[in-house]
Design an enzyme around this catalytic site. Sequence first.
Site, PDB file in Angstrom:
ATOM      1  N   HIS A   1       2.485   3.533  -5.953  1.00 22.33           N
ATOM      2  CA  HIS A   1       3.900   3.177  -5.982  1.00 22.33           C
ATOM      3  C   HIS A   1       4.664   4.053  -6.967  1.00 22.33           C
ATOM      4  O   HIS A   1       5.848   4.342  -6.764  1.00 22.33           O
ATOM      5  CB  HIS A   1       4.062   1.701  -6.347  1.00 22.33           C
TER       6      HIS A   1
ATOM      7  N   GLY B   1      12.629  -6.450   4.653  1.00 17.86           N
ATOM      8  CA  GLY B   1      14.080  -6.601   4.582  1.00 17.86           C
ATOM      9  C   GLY B   1      14.812  -5.291   4.377  1.00 17.86           C
ATOM     10  O   GLY B   1      15.831  -5.029   5.024  1.00 17.86           O
TER      11      GLY B   1
ATOM     12  N   LYS C   1      20.751   0.623  -2.633  1.00 21.94           N
ATOM     13  CA  LYS C   1      20.726  -0.842  -2.495  1.00 21.94           C
ATOM     14  C   LYS C   1      20.754  -1.508  -3.863  1.00 21.94           C
ATOM     15  O   LYS C   1      20.332  -0.937  -4.868  1.00 21.94           O
ATOM     16  CB  LYS C   1      19.474  -1.280  -1.730  1.00 21.94           C
TER      17      LYS C   1
ATOM     18  N   ASP D   1       8.656   5.533   3.130  1.00 19.41           N
ATOM     19  CA  ASP D   1       8.431   4.715   1.944  1.00 19.41           C
ATOM     20  C   ASP D   1       6.931   4.560   1.731  1.00 19.41           C
ATOM     21  O   ASP D   1       6.134   4.799   2.649  1.00 19.41           O
ATOM     22  CB  ASP D   1       9.089   3.339   2.107  1.00 19.41           C
TER      23      ASP D   1
ATOM     24  N   ASP E   1       6.908  -4.509   2.394  1.00 15.21           N
ATOM     25  CA  ASP E   1       6.492  -5.853   1.999  1.00 15.21           C
ATOM     26  C   ASP E   1       7.135  -6.877   2.932  1.00 15.21           C
ATOM     27  O   ASP E   1       6.590  -7.212   3.976  1.00 15.21           O
ATOM     28  CB  ASP E   1       6.866  -6.095   0.540  1.00 15.21           C
TER      29      ASP E   1
ATOM     30  N   GLN F   1       4.110  -3.179 -10.921  1.00 12.62           N
ATOM     31  CA  GLN F   1       4.269  -3.547 -12.330  1.00 12.62           C
ATOM     32  C   GLN F   1       3.844  -2.352 -13.190  1.00 12.62           C
ATOM     33  O   GLN F   1       2.860  -2.397 -13.915  1.00 12.62           O
ATOM     34  CB  GLN F   1       3.419  -4.771 -12.657  1.00 12.62           C
TER      35      GLN F   1
ATOM     36  N   ARG G   1      19.688  -5.358  -5.545  1.00  5.23           N
ATOM     37  CA  ARG G   1      18.979  -6.607  -5.266  1.00  5.23           C
ATOM     38  C   ARG G   1      19.527  -7.751  -6.112  1.00  5.23           C
ATOM     39  O   ARG G   1      19.867  -7.560  -7.272  1.00  5.23           O
ATOM     40  CB  ARG G   1      17.483  -6.457  -5.572  1.00  5.23           C
TER      41      ARG G   1
ATOM     42  N   ASP H   1      15.651   3.769  -0.597  1.00  8.73           N
ATOM     43  CA  ASP H   1      16.212   3.476  -1.921  1.00  8.73           C
ATOM     44  C   ASP H   1      16.217   4.745  -2.761  1.00  8.73           C
ATOM     45  O   ASP H   1      15.635   5.761  -2.388  1.00  8.73           O
ATOM     46  CB  ASP H   1      15.431   2.357  -2.625  1.00  8.73           C
TER      47      ASP H   1
END
Length: 313
Positions: free
Chosen positions: A133, A228, A195, A221, A225, A100, A197, A172
Site C-alpha cells: 500500500h 465505493g 476525494k 489502484d 475494499d 497503518q 472522506r 485518489d
Amino acid sequence: MSHLEPEAKIFACSQSVYLAEKIAKEYGIPLGKITTSKYSDGEFQPSYEESIRGLRVFIVCSTFPSADNLMELLLMIDAAKRASARHITAVIPYFGWARQDRKDKPRVPIGAKLVANLLDAAGATRVMTMDLHADQIQGFFEKPVDHLFASTIFLPYVKSLGLDNLTIASPDMGGSKRAYAYSKFLESDVVICYKQRKEANIIDTMELIGDVKGKNVILVDDMIDTGGTLAKAADLMIEKGALSVRAICTHAILSGDAYEKIENSKLLELIVTDSIPLKKESKKIRVLSCAPLFAEVMHMVHHNNSISGKFIM
C-alpha cells in the site's frame, strides 16, 4: 544440485493453499505437507509433516483478515526456524495491515511496522510481497524485501485490449505516482480523482482533475475494499463523457457490499489478481493469477539470480 545449494520447499497457510498450489505447480515441485491441530477454544498449532532441515523454505500466506492468517504465518515461521530450515522466506502476496503505515492522528498504532517486527522476531530471513500500500513499508524490515509489482501481470492484458484514446486514472491523489508509471509505459494521458472522506470507507465528495471526454479510461489502484471509490469514480467519468471505464486493482478485498457496488456501477470490467480469494463470482470481475510471477521470482531467489528483469516499471 550443488552441495552448497539447499533444496527448496513450498508450504502454505490454510487460507492460501488455493494460491500456493498454483505457485508450486508453476515452480515445478509439489506443495509441502502441513497439518494443523485445533483446540476447542480456537487455538491452533501447525506442524511440518516432512523434514526441512537445512532447506530453503517458502511459506505462502496472504495476511488478509482475520488475524488468524497472520498468526498462522508467524507460527509456521517459528516452527521452520526450530526445525533448522536454512532460509525462511515469508511469501505474502497481500500484506495486510499495510494501511497503518504512519500515525495519521494521535494515539494510533503503526500496524505495518508492528507486523514487520513480528515477522522478524518469528525468524523470517526474507520477505516477498506484491504492491504494498505504501512503498516505504519496505524500510520497516531489517531483512531483505522483494517487492514485486503487479504491473508485470496487468500491462500485457491492458495492451491486449487494443484500446484507442486510452487514459489512465488514479482514484485518489495518493495513487498518482502509480498512475503516472502506467501512463508512461502505455504512452497515455492521466487524470486524477480528488476525494474527501467523512471517515474510513465513506466518501464525502469527489472531483475529477483532467479530461476524459471520448476516452477509454482505466483506473489503477493497489486494492479495492468496499468498492465505493471505484464505483463513484467510474460513474463520475461516464457522466463526464468517457467511452468506457475499467479498473485494475491488485488486491481484491471486496468487503461489505462491494460486489453489489461493482455490479451496479458503470465499471465495464474490474481486473484483479488472486492474492486474495474471491468470495463469489461476478461477470464484471476478471482474475489474473500472480502465481507465475511469484514462482519465477522464488526460483530466481533460490538460485541467487537477479530479479530486476521482472520489473516492467
